[in-house]
Design an enzyme around this catalytic site. Structure first.
Site, PDB file in Angstrom:
ATOM      1  N   TYR A 142     -11.493   8.024  50.761  1.00  0.00           N
ATOM      2  CA  TYR A 142     -10.845   7.522  49.546  1.00  0.00           C
ATOM      3  C   TYR A 142     -10.635   6.015  49.596  1.00  0.00           C
ATOM      4  O   TYR A 142     -10.490   5.369  48.563  1.00  0.00           O
ATOM      5  CB  TYR A 142      -9.478   8.186  49.360  1.00  0.00           C
ATOM      6  CG  TYR A 142      -9.502   9.513  48.647  1.00  0.00           C
ATOM      7  CD1 TYR A 142     -10.189  10.589  49.170  1.00  0.00           C
ATOM      8  CD2 TYR A 142      -8.823   9.679  47.448  1.00  0.00           C
ATOM      9  CE1 TYR A 142     -10.199  11.803  48.524  1.00  0.00           C
ATOM     10  CE2 TYR A 142      -8.824  10.896  46.792  1.00  0.00           C
ATOM     11  CZ  TYR A 142      -9.514  11.953  47.335  1.00  0.00           C
ATOM     12  OH  TYR A 142      -9.521  13.159  46.683  1.00  0.00           O
ATOM     13  N   LYS A 190     -14.972  18.621  60.497  1.00  0.00           N
ATOM     14  CA  LYS A 190     -16.419  18.887  60.472  1.00  0.00           C
ATOM     15  C   LYS A 190     -16.985  18.190  61.711  1.00  0.00           C
ATOM     16  O   LYS A 190     -17.874  17.319  61.630  1.00  0.00           O
ATOM     17  CB  LYS A 190     -17.004  18.344  59.152  1.00  0.00           C
ATOM     18  CG  LYS A 190     -18.439  18.727  58.890  1.00  0.00           C
ATOM     19  CD  LYS A 190     -18.650  20.191  58.523  1.00  0.00           C
ATOM     20  CE  LYS A 190     -20.118  20.512  58.395  1.00  0.00           C
ATOM     21  NZ  LYS A 190     -20.397  21.968  58.342  1.00  0.00           N
ATOM     22  N   ASP A 250      -6.757  22.590  46.290  1.00  0.00           N
ATOM     23  CA  ASP A 250      -7.011  23.166  44.961  1.00  0.00           C
ATOM     24  C   ASP A 250      -7.403  24.634  45.112  1.00  0.00           C
ATOM     25  O   ASP A 250      -6.940  25.501  44.369  1.00  0.00           O
ATOM     26  CB  ASP A 250      -8.151  22.421  44.243  1.00  0.00           C
ATOM     27  CG  ASP A 250      -7.627  21.335  43.312  1.00  0.00           C
ATOM     28  OD1 ASP A 250      -6.531  20.809  43.574  1.00  0.00           O
ATOM     29  OD2 ASP A 250      -8.321  21.018  42.317  1.00  0.00           O
TER      30      ASP A 250
HETATM   31  C1  IPM Z   1      -4.898  15.052  43.874  1.00  0.00           C
HETATM   32  C2  IPM Z   1      -5.831  14.516  42.817  1.00  0.00           C
HETATM   33  C3  IPM Z   1      -6.180  13.073  43.141  1.00  0.00           C
HETATM   34  C4  IPM Z   1      -6.871  13.053  44.482  1.00  0.00           C
HETATM   35  C5  IPM Z   1      -7.031  12.345  42.084  1.00  0.00           C
HETATM   36  C6  IPM Z   1      -6.406  12.424  40.719  1.00  0.00           C
HETATM   37  C7  IPM Z   1      -7.320  10.932  42.483  1.00  0.00           C
HETATM   38  O1  IPM Z   1      -6.956  15.300  42.698  1.00  0.00           O
HETATM   39  O2  IPM Z   1      -3.764  14.552  43.977  1.00  0.00           O
HETATM   40  O3  IPM Z   1      -5.280  15.974  44.589  1.00  0.00           O
HETATM   41  O4  IPM Z   1      -8.090  13.257  44.565  1.00  0.00           O
HETATM   42  O5  IPM Z   1      -6.186  12.828  45.482  1.00  0.00           O
HETATM   43 MN    MN Z   2      -6.975  17.011  44.009  1.00  0.00          MN
END
Ligand code: IPM
Ligand code: MN
Length: 356
Positions: A142, A190, A250
């Protein structure tokens, strides 16, 4: 206690769900005798519209000056569909995490007895699931440099970078949490392919010597993606890098039945931030239909993690359980029963807290 809370509602359904959390937080303040103050700042697409900056300094100052931050969501389809946009709402979130030093994102997955049948998994797989991810939040792909395109624009690259120090501080939080739970820690990486993952594994192996009471397992991220669905009860505390954590949390969040239910805490050395895992859900924005419970449970985490007020935190979780058991729910979990609006759920919870 005097509690100063920064509110960053953000985009989409953010403002609606934050409004409900504020009702609940105020009810807790009244019930337990805390004096609360709130200050609101802009972040995300709404901040770009108003100031050109997705995380303006004024918002940062509000966060730094507060005892905790309650954050809604960011994101707007007008940016999602425009990959060439120079300024993006997500940059605000990333900058906020970085500037506030929020290196650990704590994302629990647990089940609600009255909702287990809503899970996409079979009942025997989900009943009693209780694990928590510690996702590294301010490093990895990131933020790694270099990133971008070559001159011709025909090649793109992102860089995954981790230092030992970044791994240790995140992993230590995981080990400490495991000590207070079932004493099982899974390091998700990984390491069969990536150098960063090998550094994670090596570092966690070294740190594990300090925690002989915690059992440590090392699993590849692809296998974890599978086992989370096959046998989610196998997990207790999972630690992982930023991108793997984004994806797996998620996946994990739907195990409990609705993405609208799972809260999170972002921790570091400064102010702590609390936010629902779900995004800005633009399709529902302004319709008063979104599920406010993930944000309200994030407020419960705030009382526990930021203020050390366990009874207040439990009072919120209890009243949320009551609302689920009594069918005071939004349409995502109403299942043919009556669906209530976002604000009706918030009002009900605040009133119930006053009388409980
Ligand atoms: C999360 C979201 C964020 C991330 C996005 C909106 C940048 O998906 O908080 O998980 O990828 O961290
Ligand atoms: Mn996310």
């Amino acid at each position: 206690m005097q509690l100063k809370i920064a509110l960053l509602p953000g985009d989409g359904i953010g403002p609606e769900v934050i409004d409900q959390a504020v009702k609940v937080v105020k009810a807790i303040g009244k019930k337990f005798g805390h004096s609360l103050s709130f200050e609101t700042g802009l972040v995300g697409a709404c901040a770009i519209d108003a100031t050109g900056d997705p995380y303006p300094d004024t918002s940062h100052d509000i966060c730094v000056g507060a005892d905790a931050v309650l954050f809604g969501a960011i994101g707007d389809p007008k940016y999602d569909n425009d990959p060439k946009a120079k300024v993006r709402p997500e940059q605000g979130l990333l900058r906020m995490r970085q500037k506030l030093g929020l290196f650990a994102n704590v994302r629990p997955t647990f089940t609600f007895p009255s909702l287990v049948h809503k899970s996409p998994l079979k009942l025997d797989r989900v009943d009693g699931v209780d694990f928590v991810f510690f996702r590294e939040l301010t490093g990895g792909i990131y933020f790694g440099e270099p990133r971008g395109r070559n001159e011709q624009g025909t090649k793109a690259f992102d860089t995954n970078v981790y230092s030992k120090e970044e791994i240790v501080r995140l992993a230590r939080m995981g080990f400490e949490a495991a000590r207070g739970r079932r004493k099982l820690l899974t390091c998700v990486d990984k390491a069969n392919v990536m150098a960063t993952s090998r550094l994670w594994r090596e570092t966690v192996q070294e740190l594990a010597l300090e925690y002989p009471d915690v059992k440590v397992e090392y699993e590849f991220v692809d296998a974890v993606a599978m086992r989370l669905i096959q046998w989610p009860k196998a997990y207790d505390v999972l630690i992982t890098e930023n991108l793997f954590g984004d994806i797996l949390t998620d996946e994990a969040s739907v195990i409990s039945g609705s993405m609208g239910l799972m809260p999170s805490a972002s921790l570091g050395s400064k102010v702590k931030l609390f936010e629902p895992i779900h995004g800005s859900y633009p399709q529902a924005a302004g319709k008063n239909i979104a599920n406010p419970l993930a944000t309200i449970l994030s407020a419960a985490m705030m009382f526990d993690y930021a203020f050390g007020l366990k009874a207040e935190s439990n009072a919120i979780s209890d009243v949320v359980n009551q609302s689920l058991a009594e069918g005071m729910v939004t349409e995502d979990i109403a299942e043919g029963g009556k669906a209530y609006t976002t604000s009706e759920v918030g009002d009900w919870l605040a009133e119930r807290l006053a009388t409980n």
